[in-house]
Design an enzyme around this catalytic site. Structure first.
Site, PDB file in Angstrom:
ATOM      1  N   GLY A  16       0.838  -1.192   0.000  1.00 30.65           N
ATOM      2  CA  GLY A  16       0.000   0.000   0.000  1.00 30.65           C
ATOM      3  C   GLY A  16       0.868   1.234   0.000  1.00 30.65           C
ATOM      4  O   GLY A  16       2.074   1.174   0.262  1.00 30.65           O
ATOM      5  N   GLY A  83     -10.771  -5.676  -4.914  1.00 29.73           N
ATOM      6  CA  GLY A  83     -12.203  -5.911  -4.810  1.00 29.73           C
ATOM      7  C   GLY A  83     -12.559  -7.143  -4.005  1.00 29.73           C
ATOM      8  O   GLY A  83     -11.703  -7.799  -3.411  1.00 29.73           O
ATOM      9  N   ASP A 237      -9.471  -0.717  -7.130  1.00 24.95           N
ATOM     10  CA  ASP A 237      -8.197  -0.226  -7.665  1.00 24.95           C
ATOM     11  C   ASP A 237      -8.121  -0.343  -9.180  1.00 24.95           C
ATOM     12  O   ASP A 237      -7.503   0.497  -9.841  1.00 24.95           O
ATOM     13  CB  ASP A 237      -7.003  -0.908  -6.989  1.00 24.95           C
ATOM     14  CG  ASP A 237      -7.059  -2.425  -7.016  1.00 24.95           C
ATOM     15  OD1 ASP A 237      -7.959  -2.998  -7.676  1.00 24.95           O
ATOM     16  OD2 ASP A 237      -6.205  -3.052  -6.354  1.00 24.95           O
ATOM     17  N   THR A 238      -8.761  -1.357  -9.741  1.00 24.27           N
ATOM     18  CA  THR A 238      -8.760  -1.469 -11.200  1.00 24.27           C
ATOM     19  C   THR A 238      -9.582  -0.353 -11.838  1.00 24.27           C
ATOM     20  O   THR A 238      -9.213   0.181 -12.890  1.00 24.27           O
ATOM     21  CB  THR A 238      -9.296  -2.835 -11.647  1.00 24.27           C
ATOM     22  OG1 THR A 238      -8.570  -3.862 -10.985  1.00 24.27           O
ATOM     23  CG2 THR A 238      -9.143  -3.008 -13.148  1.00 24.27           C
ATOM     24  N   THR A 259      -0.082  -7.699  -9.491  1.00 27.46           N
ATOM     25  CA  THR A 259      -0.330  -9.028  -8.937  1.00 27.46           C
ATOM     26  C   THR A 259      -1.351  -9.753  -9.799  1.00 27.46           C
ATOM     27  O   THR A 259      -1.216 -10.940 -10.090  1.00 27.46           O
ATOM     28  CB  THR A 259      -0.840  -8.913  -7.487  1.00 27.46           C
ATOM     29  OG1 THR A 259       0.124  -8.209  -6.709  1.00 27.46           O
ATOM     30  CG2 THR A 259      -1.072 -10.280  -6.892  1.00 27.46           C
ATOM     31  N   ASN A 296     -10.199 -11.118 -15.791  1.00 28.12           N
ATOM     32  CA  ASN A 296      -9.118 -11.304 -14.819  1.00 28.12           C
ATOM     33  C   ASN A 296      -8.130 -12.347 -15.312  1.00 28.12           C
ATOM     34  O   ASN A 296      -8.529 -13.423 -15.768  1.00 28.12           O
ATOM     35  CB  ASN A 296      -9.678 -11.773 -13.477  1.00 28.12           C
ATOM     36  CG  ASN A 296     -10.217 -10.643 -12.640  1.00 28.12           C
ATOM     37  OD1 ASN A 296     -10.793  -9.704 -13.166  1.00 28.12           O
ATOM     38  ND2 ASN A 296     -10.034 -10.730 -11.345  1.00 28.12           N
ATOM     39  N   GLN A 304       5.829 -13.349  -8.657  1.00 30.67           N
ATOM     40  CA  GLN A 304       6.059 -12.916  -7.280  1.00 30.67           C
ATOM     41  C   GLN A 304       6.259 -14.111  -6.355  1.00 30.67           C
ATOM     42  O   GLN A 304       7.165 -14.115  -5.508  1.00 30.67           O
ATOM     43  CB  GLN A 304       4.882 -12.053  -6.798  1.00 30.67           C
ATOM     44  CG  GLN A 304       4.773 -10.701  -7.488  1.00 30.67           C
ATOM     45  CD  GLN A 304       3.447 -10.023  -7.215  1.00 30.67           C
ATOM     46  OE1 GLN A 304       2.578 -10.569  -6.535  1.00 30.67           O
ATOM     47  NE2 GLN A 304       3.275  -8.820  -7.760  1.00 30.67           N
TER      48      GLN A 304
END
Length: 496
Positions: A16, A83, A237-238, A259, A296, A304
């Site tokens: 964040g 989300g 955020d998207t 991510t 998605n 990662q």
């Protein structure tokens, strides 16, 4: 000269940040300053994967208090996040139950049971949202089917950014773009679907009517005593990343790369046809009454996890090593269920390749090359699906987010998709968050004006597609792996 100071709190599934934007209205000059960056990691407690909301709130306040100590009185604060995840509150505004993560396994098998009972077609006609096993619909089904003792105390449900807006202001507000990720919002009415809530046994009092981005939530009282307005931005955020993607035309698609990889188009109308259902396309809420018609993709979560497991610290060297290897030797379907949260990601990739009769990647560079090649091929598949849905080809792809810094993957994407790629800005979610606040303040007239301003403040990098002589064979191999598609189990982010 008028200056607007805007604070964006951007929460991702792994980190964040609290960012301060300074916008000069006369010159349209926008600068960003990172005030506080922090990690966001899952906590495994009480046999469940959970978010550490206490730590997140502490870090948010750390950033806001630093700004206050600088003597700056922001014109607005807004929070965005991933989300589908939610927080339950009692009548006194205290948390009830665990802050589950979408990566928790409590939803395993729930989506299959719900769709068998209600039918995929009926759910999709109601909501227009893709079927992902971690959607809030299935999280709440798991909750209500095995209710904890204190479930009867619940009075309110808030999505993650709404929860932090509440903690800042004391006001309960539900924002539309994040609400749309739940698979509980009626596509036509843009409010909660009563039939689905009744099916779950979720009382309607839990959910307030969604508000649009730009809604004034309330004020945060800073340590100095200043009253700072808090604005409901595009809190998914998207959705904020799409606002921050300077799309050049309706023939452009966006790819929010982090991510999670989320690829889609902006549309004035949703796509919930049988063809869209078959492609597992989602119609999430956007700003200015648009829909984010997207899909998605598992994204850089794969890399990662490999880096974490293999203790890889120098990502640049890993990418450079991957570029020297032959292309398309080993391929996976990144959206296969097994990759959502396996005990070992590198072993899951190797097992997949072995099961499909392919060379098994051994070195770190071979694992990375497999991931990059497979993601690029999946990007191509989604580009083609979006073009078929809209009956017009996608002519340009705009990559934003942290993944836009990967020049090798950007060029690979241009080559595989055979369309130009524009990369940047990196902090698209943060910028979109800021854009929603600037529009709410009247400092920027509309979305088009904001995107135009972005192109003059943040450089974009262009990647031109190159021909691949033997590509057809690799494409057929990948299509065989990805059909029929298996939706990713378990976000999110990115995210989602």
């Amino acid at each position: 000269m008028a200056v607007k100071n805007i604070v964006a709190v951007d929460l991702g599934a792994s980190s964040g940040r609290v960012m301060l934007a300074t916008f000069h209205t006369a010159t349209q000059h926008l600068t960003l300053k990172e005030i506080h960056r922090f990690s966001n990691t899952l906590v495994f407690q009480d046999n469940h994967h959970q978010w550490d909301l206490v730590a997140l709130e502490r870090d948010i306040l750390t950033g806001l208090q630093q700004i206050d100590a600088m003597g700056i009185a922001p014109d607005s604060i807004g929070v965005d996040s991933w989300g589908v995840d939610y927080v339950l509150l009692d009548k006194n505004g205290q948390r009830v139950g665990l802050p589950y993560s979408y990566r928790d396994h409590r939803t395993d098998g729930v989506m299959a049971a719900v769709t068998a009972e209600l039918g995929r077609e009926a759910i999709y006609q109601h909501t227009g949202i893709q079927f992902l096993p971690f959607n809030t619909l299935y999280q709440l089904k798991a909750l209500c089917d095995a209710p904890p003792d204190d479930l009867d105390k619940v009075e309110h449900l808030l999505m993650i950014p709404d929860y932090f807006h509440y903690r800042l202001t004391g006001n309960l507000v539900c924002e539309y773009t994040n609400a749309s990720t739940t698979q509980l919002l009626n596509l036509e009415k843009k409010t909660w679907d009563g039939e689905l809530l009744d099916y779950l046994g979720v009382p309607r009092r839990w959910l307030s009517d969604p508000v649009q981005p730009g809604h004034a939530v309330g004020n945060w009282t800073a340590p100095s005593g200043r009253q700072i307005p808090v604005t409901a931005v595009a809190t998914h955020d998207t959705a904020s990343a799409v606002v921050g993607a300077p799309l050049q035309s309706r023939d452009s698609a966006y790819l929010s790369s982090g991510t999670w990889s989320l690829m889609g188009i902006e549309s004035d109308t949703p796509f919930n046809s049988p063809q869209a259902l078959a492609a597992n396309i989602t119609n999430e809420g956007g700003v200015d009454d648009t829909y984010r018609v997207l899909k998605n993709i598992m994204g850089l979560w794969l890399l990662q996890r490999v880096c974490q497991e293999r203790d890889i610290k120098d990502l640049g060297t890993l990418i450079q090593s991957a570029t020297t290897l032959p292309a398309f030797v080993s391929l996976i379907n990144p959206n296969d269920d097994r990759f959502i949260n396996p005990p070992s990601m590198h072993q899951a990739i190797r097992d997949y390749c072995r099961e499909h009769g392919q060379p098994v990647p051994q070195s770190d560079a071979e694992l990375a090359r497999c991931i990059f090649d497979s993601l690029a091929l999946l990007y191509r598949q989604v580009v083609l699906e979006l073009g078929e849905l809209r009956h017009a080809p996608i002519r340009q792809l705009h990559i934003v987010g942290g993944g836009s810094q990967n020049a090798f993957l950007n060029q690979l994407c241009a080559d595989v998709c055979q369309i130009p790629v524009l990369a940047g800005p990196v902090e698209a979610s943060t910028l979109g968050n800021i854009g929603c606040q600037l529009m709410a303040l009247g400092a920027v007239t509309d979305l088009a004006a904001f995107r135009h301003m972005l192109t003059h403040n943040f450089p974009l990098h262009r990647y031109t597609p190159r021909a691949e002589s033997d590509f057809a064979g690799h494409w057929r191999r990948f299509q065989a792996l990805s059909q029929p598609e298996t939706a990713p189990q378990g976000k999110k982010e990115t995210t989602q």
